[in-house]
Write an enzyme that holds these catalytic residues in place. Sequence first.
Site, short mmCIF file in Angstrom:
data_model
loop_
_atom_site.label_atom_id
_atom_site.label_comp_id
_atom_site.label_asym_id
_atom_site.label_seq_id
_atom_site.Cartn_x
_atom_site.Cartn_y
_atom_site.Cartn_z
CD GLU A 1 -13.70 6.62 -4.71
OE1 GLU A 1 -13.51 6.13 -5.84
OE2 GLU A 1 -13.00 6.35 -3.72
CG ASP B 1 -1.44 11.89 -2.66
OD1 ASP B 1 -1.14 10.67 -2.71
OD2 ASP B 1 -2.24 12.40 -3.45
CD GLU C 1 -5.33 5.30 0.10
OE1 GLU C 1 -6.22 4.89 -0.65
OE2 GLU C 1 -5.07 4.76 1.17
CD GLU C 2 -3.58 8.40 -7.21
OE1 GLU C 2 -4.47 7.75 -7.77
OE2 GLU C 2 -3.37 9.61 -7.45
CD1 TRP D 1 -2.61 1.96 1.44
CD2 TRP D 1 -3.26 0.36 0.03
NE1 TRP D 1 -3.83 2.32 0.91
CE2 TRP D 1 -4.23 1.37 0.03
CE3 TRP D 1 -3.46 -0.74 -0.83
CZ2 TRP D 1 -5.40 1.32 -0.75
CZ3 TRP D 1 -4.60 -0.80 -1.61
CH2 TRP D 1 -5.55 0.22 -1.57
C1 NOJ Z 1 -6.27 3.00 -4.44
C2 NOJ Z 1 -6.33 4.35 -3.85
O1 NOJ Z 1 -7.20 4.31 -2.78
C3 NOJ Z 1 -6.76 5.37 -4.85
O2 NOJ Z 1 -6.76 6.63 -4.30
C4 NOJ Z 1 -5.83 5.32 -6.00
O3 NOJ Z 1 -6.20 6.25 -6.99
C5 NOJ Z 1 -5.77 3.94 -6.59
N1 NOJ Z 1 -5.42 2.98 -5.56
C6 NOJ Z 1 -4.78 3.84 -7.74
O4 NOJ Z 1 -3.49 4.10 -7.26
C1 NOJ Z 2 -9.29 6.34 -2.10
C2 NOJ Z 2 -9.05 7.74 -1.74
O1 NOJ Z 2 -8.12 8.27 -2.67
C3 NOJ Z 2 -8.52 7.86 -0.35
O2 NOJ Z 2 -8.39 9.21 -0.01
C4 NOJ Z 2 -9.43 7.20 0.62
O3 NOJ Z 2 -8.87 7.22 1.89
C5 NOJ Z 2 -9.73 5.79 0.22
N1 NOJ Z 2 -10.12 5.71 -1.15
C6 NOJ Z 2 -10.84 5.18 1.07
O4 NOJ Z 2 -12.01 5.93 0.91
#
Ligand code: NOJ
Ligand code: NOJ
Length: 609
Positions: A432, A206, A209-210, A150
């Site tokens: 979402e 960030d 999560e990227e 992750w």
């Molecule tokens: C899962 C993350 O929660 C999401 O924010 C991200 O865009 C995708 N993975 C692709 O990296």
């Molecule tokens: C993807 C989002 O980018 C992230 O900000 C969030 O924490 C997770 N999904 C779970 O909702």
Amino acid sequence: MALFARLTTIIQCLTFVFAFPTGKSLQSRATLDEWIASESPVALSNLLANIGSTGEKSYGAAAGLVLASPSKANPDYYYSWTRDSALVFKTIVDQFIQTGDTNLQLKINDYITAQAKLQTVSNPSGGLSDGSGLGEPKFLPNGNAFTGDWGRPQRDGPALRATALIAYGRWLLDNDYSSAASDIVWPIVRNDLEYVAQYWNQTSFDLWEEIKGSSFFTTISQYRALIEGSAFAGSVGQSCANCDSQAPQLLCFMQTYWNGKYIDSNTNVEDGRSGKDVNSILASRHAFDPNAGCDDATFQPCSPKALANHKVVTDSFRPIYGINNGIAQGSAVAVGRYPEDVFFNGNPWYLATLAAAEQLYSALYQFNKVGSIEITSTSLSFWQAIDSSAATGTFSSSSSTFKDLMSALKAYADGFVAIVQKYTPSTGALAEEFDKSTGAPVSAVDLTWSYASFLTMAAARDNALPASWGASSANQVPSVCSAASATGAYSASTNTDWPDFQCSTADSVSVTFNVLASTSVGQDIYVVGSVAALGSWDISKAVLLHSDMYTDNQPLWYGSTTIAAGTELQYKYLRKGSDGSVAWESDPNRSYTVPSTCWTSASLSDTWR
Ligand code: NOJ
Ligand code: NOJ
């Protein structure tokens, strides 16, 4: 069965897509006020449905843990994120303080108890002894560590959690529960503050999560936590020396994201992006302090920098989403995370569009409070987009210019909510994202954070204000920034013994029946029992359970019904085939007594027998 469940979903989706633009829904389209009024209770109950252990859609989640969404695949959001949970609970705390709803309070206590334990769970980011484990982004629904790959660590989580807990801690102090504030809440907050003070100057993934670098949302969340954390420490007879030593440096660092035109949300990373990102709008809404003026240093919603940024970020989505086609400058559009986003092909998000509205509602509040609007060269283009006659200057609340600008701003803010209204299905469910070309819901269903964003938007629109976090007392930006850090001391917080709060015993309880029952195509599971709410043993009145969370690994059927507190009852599950055949569970009947406590929800976890 899984296939059948999927077919049903597809059919429902198709129905939605085709039903949405028909005359009926257009004719009956509610005004914005009406829609907000009807969506608010839906948002709250759908949000609570995702919180364990009693939430209707939170099977397997420990008490107080928030699922990001009930979605288990495409995407799998069946986890508890520290960020999402903290933002959701900040919302619940603010709702509790405004409404006095003691059921919300019970959830808050559960959340805090669960966080005390989570802080001690070793995980791939580390453990508690040096604080590193606090940066872990997400946990399993039962509170165990998630050990897969992750984007970690994510350093906004501890800061956001501190803010949520402090909001509740202040209420405890104001309501004569000072030992709960000092003995239960403070030790958890203290760990999170120590973490922020120690690690704020290290890179982090960030909020999306990227990418690993410096993220504006993370920095502003950290700054806010240290400021209010220091004050909260004082009010429980403690101090936070590391908060005090690091906060000025965070404030200094915060300024560096401003590139002269907008906030470059991600720095210290080669991401090949423009940096235009709703990250910064979420950050400004998070920094809102009702006691502050339009200060640029803390990027208050009404500050020239935050308004200029609002325009640049929202404009970046105008050309790239089909549903924004033909919408003129100065009218609201659907907003996504950042224009380069490719997640689910890159779509607008409900929480992003709602945050764009919320920043502006908070700005409206601030302009009224300040008693004037100052248009500077920085904010001029924002204002000109919504009022072509806007010019630089200071316009006091008695002037007609002020009134014109305020009504243009209100209409603009409402426009963002109207976009969300337009693309929310009639059930009120908030996923979402919504599709950039059709507007149909996309990605995770029932995103808990989407519901929280709706509720905070509605509160801001109503001027239902969150407490001040002390922004106005801390605006001295050091003239030279330095890279600092303070090593923290961490310890497990062991006291989660909540006092008895005054709450009235529930008259009736929403009981969720969960049963694991493997079925094949065409079969349905019902619950039937000795009370009217369960059909009084009449199979034609049995309660049909839902299968939308059914998977082969976890063949879950679930559903809720409201029953008087204290009722003693018997029940059984039964299976009906499409040919009308009925199969009962084996004997004996199951027995249950509906709890007679403050809780208005309860849940049962059964396995077909
Ligand atoms: C899962 C993350 O929660 C999401 O924010 C991200 O865009 C995708 N993975 C692709 O990296
Ligand atoms: C993807 C989002 O980018 C992230 O900000 C969030 O924490 C997770 N999904 C779970 O909702």
